[in-house]
Design an enzyme around this catalytic site. Sequence first.
Site, mmCIF file in Angstrom:
data_model
loop_
_atom_site.group_PDB
_atom_site.id
_atom_site.type_symbol
_atom_site.label_atom_id
_atom_site.label_comp_id
_atom_site.label_asym_id
_atom_site.label_seq_id
_atom_site.Cartn_x
_atom_site.Cartn_y
_atom_site.Cartn_z
ATOM 1 N N ARG B 198 47.864 -35.857 -55.408
ATOM 2 C CA ARG B 198 47.209 -34.558 -55.312
ATOM 3 C C ARG B 198 48.171 -33.502 -54.766
ATOM 4 N NH1 ARG B 198 42.003 -32.194 -53.124
ATOM 5 N NH2 ARG B 198 41.820 -30.525 -54.636
ATOM 6 N N GLN B 212 52.481 -15.955 -60.601
ATOM 7 C CA GLN B 212 51.523 -15.016 -61.197
ATOM 8 C C GLN B 212 51.031 -14.002 -60.163
ATOM 9 O OE1 GLN B 212 48.565 -17.228 -63.445
ATOM 10 N NE2 GLN B 212 50.091 -18.052 -64.840
ATOM 11 N N GLY B 230 41.837 -22.201 -63.118
ATOM 12 C CA GLY B 230 42.724 -23.367 -63.102
ATOM 13 C C GLY B 230 42.672 -24.075 -61.757
ATOM 14 N N ASN B 231 42.553 -25.390 -61.792
ATOM 15 C CA ASN B 231 42.380 -26.176 -60.561
ATOM 16 C C ASN B 231 43.701 -26.630 -59.956
ATOM 17 O OD1 ASN B 231 39.573 -26.242 -60.195
ATOM 18 N ND2 ASN B 231 39.410 -27.484 -62.061
ATOM 19 N N ASP B 259 29.480 -24.712 -60.903
ATOM 20 C CA ASP B 259 28.794 -25.556 -59.915
ATOM 21 C C ASP B 259 27.437 -24.958 -59.560
ATOM 22 O OD1 ASP B 259 31.155 -27.278 -59.585
ATOM 23 O OD2 ASP B 259 32.033 -25.537 -58.613
ATOM 24 N N HIS B 287 35.930 -25.945 -54.611
ATOM 25 C CA HIS B 287 35.538 -26.466 -55.927
ATOM 26 C C HIS B 287 36.121 -27.876 -56.054
ATOM 27 C CE1 HIS B 287 34.580 -26.621 -60.150
ATOM 28 N NE2 HIS B 287 35.843 -26.880 -60.428
#
Lengths: 447, 447
Positions: B198, B212, B230-231, B259, B287
């Site tokens: 992760r 960005q 985007g996660n 959600d 999220h």
Amino acid sequence: MAVAQFIPSSSSLTKRTTLYSSQLSQYLSSTHKPLLTLRRTNYAKICCSVTSNEVQAPVAKQSNDPIKKPECFGVFCLTYDLKAEEETSSWKKMINVSVSGAAGMIANHLLFKLASGEVFGPDQPIALKLLGSERSIQALEGRAWEQCDHAGVAMELEDSLFPLLREVSIGIDPYEVFQDAEWALLIGAKPRGPGMERAGLLDINGQIFAEQGKALNAVASRNVKVIVVGNPCNTNALICLKNAPDIPSKNFHALTRLDENRAKCQLALKAGVFYDKVSNMTIWGNHSTTQVPDFLNAKINGFQVKEVIRDTKWLEEEFTEKVQKRGGVLIQKWGRSSAASTAVSVVDAIRSLVTPTPEGDWFSTGVYTNGNPYGIAEDIVFSMPCRSKGDGDYELVKDVLMDDYLRSRIKKSEDELLAEKRCVAHLTGEGIAVCDLPGDTMLPGEM
Amino acid sequence: MAVAQFIPSSSSLTKRTTLYSSQLSQYLSSTHKPLLTLRRTNYAKICCSVTSNEVQAPVAKQSNDPIKKPECFGVFCLTYDLKAEEETSSWKKMINVSVSGAAGMIANHLLFKLASGEVFGPDQPIALKLLGSERSIQALEGRAWEQCDHAGVAMELEDSLFPLLREVSIGIDPYEVFQDAEWALLIGAKPRGPGMERAGLLDINGQIFAEQGKALNAVASRNVKVIVVGNPCNTNALICLKNAPDIPSKNFHALTRLDENRAKCQLALKAGVFYDKVSNMTIWGNHSTTQVPDFLNAKINGFQVKEVIRDTKWLEEEFTEKVQKRGGVLIQKWGRSSAASTAVSVVDAIRSLVTPTPEGDWFSTGVYTNGNPYGIAEDIVFSMPCRSKGDGDYELVKDVLMDDYLRSRIKKSEDELLAEKRCVAHLTGEGIAVCDLPGDTMLPGEM
């Protein structure tokens, strides 16, 4: 944008639910003004539950149910009396829209557009009835989940919370799914397998559309509007209407709207104008490479195309090919089918029937040739210029120009459709099929 | 439906075109009232022509161009003075919407919704600026077609003839694509590869969002609204805003609306009501699987959830899991990602900011914690209940209930986000990263 004025011919608004949970009873008894009227349904067997609470608990189907229904899905198993609630009492009567091929990419775009209200308007509640594919039928042999290949899209529709979407049901029997349908959007068709001849494709898809025509004839609204998207769509539409003698042949359409949209875009590109400046665009004939995008009658900024684009060679030799090849370019260059823009064109096709056509303009749709003023053979499905008052019906445009070039191109597409018709005579009830098809004219990217 | 009242802060309406064809000159000279004002563009190099006519012919890019721009596409290389034409003169000023990940499935739905007018309203012309992926950058080494992996979607947008869509451009440099952006919808992110930790995912995506953020800071509208899809979206949004110090931190959102929608649907299913009866639904926190769908403050038909659903065990133990697992169920059971419903939730998120929130209700969005009234740690991006006047801005809802259960769940999500923040300190300009992440909490189906 004008709001759709089309009023469905039969009511689909029913009060029903599968709910009688203890929680709900408690809730209803604890509130002084219940907003819903609930009664047990008599067709409550549910195949596609994705949660395990009592809302979706299976209930035995009563065998004496006079009307077969597809299975409702999740939260859409609740249906309310819309007139009883303040915020929905001004809405129109709910309409039933049946969609085949609903697990595919085109429907994945189209269903969300239908549900959002952008097609039929912000006061038009909608029931979506999804027709499962043959894969679903095969899977019926015991595998409970896989039988519902449309359950994924139904689940995403649930999560989208569209207020106008009041019912989603899924079935594999067109006699159930087309019950009371006011619109039937027939997207599903078999793709051509390796080595399959065009005649084979006509036959295998023709059988699907013959069956669906019979089902529409038996159970759909008597004024159902049918839009055939699955290819070869003109001849599929012809087979469908021949098998539905009790429904006006006029109500069957073969989708040529994506071709019309692409033709407008190509003329705009060539002329250097925005595409909204192109009007009166006709696609004549078959949704195949013999299609005829009509640059004789089309207009740019109100001027005849030839006044604006003075390149006759381009118009006659390159323009049509550019329109036809768009789908192939998408597939070859970027590996994507034209699902999104096809869905947009289905929306355009429906809107063109439920909103009045702007003064002086027209749209293209493949319709049954029955007393057409252009000298095209009768008794086929042929794309022609049409206008609508916005009531779901249409009339042919009569004052179009014809020249030798246009006439010869139209003749070629007509010949092709007559050959296709002979090749499916066994499916239209007109005898023994004779397949003398000309060369392969499937559009690239639509195999 | 109320029409969006959001007025963009900077004008993007320019007159430009790449057109100077002989046909067009003839056309313009043959009409007495030219509708367009044309001049040569100074940034007309085009990479993605799909036709070979002069509209898209490459023109050398002027090196003294003061502002870099992405490359326009096809018919969208024409841009008009909307105020000069009768049918468009009442329209609002065009807004610039930049979208990353525009070749993906979510954008494939979202772009068509943006273009159709259903997001910003029927009088809001729109310019779409598509940011190409790293694949595009790699492909820049000489392969002209493949460099434009967004050209396919641009071509389908052309064929859809959306009147409000006045510009589509494609680029691979965020400093070009974000120029004057009033909305930046950041969908593109790297998926986790096999064996990737992760922390690795946070790092690789964090770098994208740092870049960005810098680009937005340099060239976007000073009041740009940024929605990170985007996660891992909360921490990506934090990284983005930290790298954009000249843009209000308040303007950055992490998408938790899907959600929220799913939570509403699950409560509706359990209560046996239609989903439009569920209101005041908050998603608190990250999220991820630590997200907290708040059944303490949510309402069903105006009643507290616990008055309607008297199954505390279900609420505390099953409800949250059901919300989290929807994406996983879609993937596992039907092999489809939740692209369509995610796109719908992005539309909902934007509409919630550009239309006034209904009286007494609220919506959830992941925003920067800066003076929040709930005792949540400052300086992270946390999903919280918000209201909007419809001007693109929002305020936190202050009168929410808290109990020990809710507080303990919120704390867990807060702890996770603080750990994620420590893990990306090298990207937020706050020193050396220390990754002490708790267990894997990515949502199923969003790897």
